[in-house]
Enzyme design. Sequence first.
Site, PDB file in Angstrom:
ATOM      1  CE  LYS A 180     -15.380   3.385 -22.413  1.00 23.59           C
ATOM      2  NZ  LYS A 180     -16.668   2.684 -22.265  1.00 23.59           N
TER       3      LYS A 180
ATOM      4  CG  ASP B 276     -19.950   3.655 -17.276  1.00 28.24           C
ATOM      5  OD1 ASP B 276     -19.194   4.478 -17.831  1.00 28.24           O
ATOM      6  OD2 ASP B 276     -20.075   2.478 -17.651  1.00 28.24           O
TER       7      ASP B 276
ATOM      8  CD  GLN C 143     -18.155  -0.548 -23.673  1.00 26.69           C
ATOM      9  OE1 GLN C 143     -17.318  -0.031 -22.934  1.00 26.69           O
ATOM     10  NE2 GLN C 143     -18.913   0.166 -24.488  1.00 26.69           N
TER      11      GLN C 143
END
Length: 291
Positions: free
Chosen positions: A54, A121, A98
């Site tokens: 990412k 997200d 994460q």
Amino acid sequence: MPAQRLDGKETARLIRLELSNRVSALREVRGKAPGLTAVLVGDDPASAIYVRNKEKAAREVGIEGTVHRLPASTSEAELLDVVDRLNADPAVDGILVQLPLPDQIDPNRVIDRVSPSKDVDGFHPENVGLLAIGRPRFASCTPLGVIELLRRQGIETKGKRAVVLGRSNIVGKPMALLLLQKGAVGDATVTVCHSESREIPEIVREADLLIAAVGRPEMVRGNWIKPGAIVVDVGIHRRADGSLCGDVVFDEVAEVASWVTPVPGGVGPMTIAMLLANTVASGELAAGIRP
Ligand code: NAP
């Protein structure tokens, strides 16, 4: 006739090119690039790879990608403190924590703490709620990537019978909500199946559009598919021989469907592209230039 491939890799490449231009425009307005900070707690090897990918993808489009690494022993209070500091940092437009997190940390408390305006997200309850009432701001990247892949291929879902296999908060539920939005890649009649659903093959046989997100290697067989259906495979699994497969048996499904996503090269690259798109959109919102 064998199905055509829905090429997520090429579509994601085109999206990244467009994002580079939007990053340049944003840089001119604000004098700085949009910033994406990933928070990685512990040393789970798969998570470390995801975060590195990412960060690399962010940098390639000009986003200031950084990783905040914390030890596995980090307490919930310490992690919340880091999130608070990132929430207050004007250089940070997008925050991603994460998952999974170590056992001592409640992921929901962390998701709830990320500022909804930096929640690229799309996991914060405020963003999920906005999606549910038809005013999406940041939607979860994987289902958003599915919608964008269909849209860019010119595949409309309006009026179609869509079946979503899986009801996770990250994939299945937001997928169903996106397909219910008004619009050409929305306006579907949506059925969601889960582990307690009965007669799944019969339900799937009625689908004009199938989204498989069960996390079960090659569960969906070719004889479940309605001829001409569009099949999107979100699953990703490593076989014993090291090769990858999805939630559907690709070769069987490709004989019956009109379109099918490959694994790899389908939904995966789109997920990362949507994370970058959400980050750029967050920067544009902050700068007041969101198109
Ligand atoms: P998850 O949290 O494990 O959810 C799986 C869902 O499938 C659950 O709702 C579960 O039902 C349902 N399910 C499990 N077994 C089933 C069965 N036999 N019949 C019917 N439903 C069943 O997984 P996820 O995070 O949504 O991810 C799904 C898959 O997508 C995984 O393979 C994952 O690796 C992959 N993935 C890929 C990407 C990408 O970028 N390509 C991103 C995210 C996820 P219950 O709710 O009843 O348990």
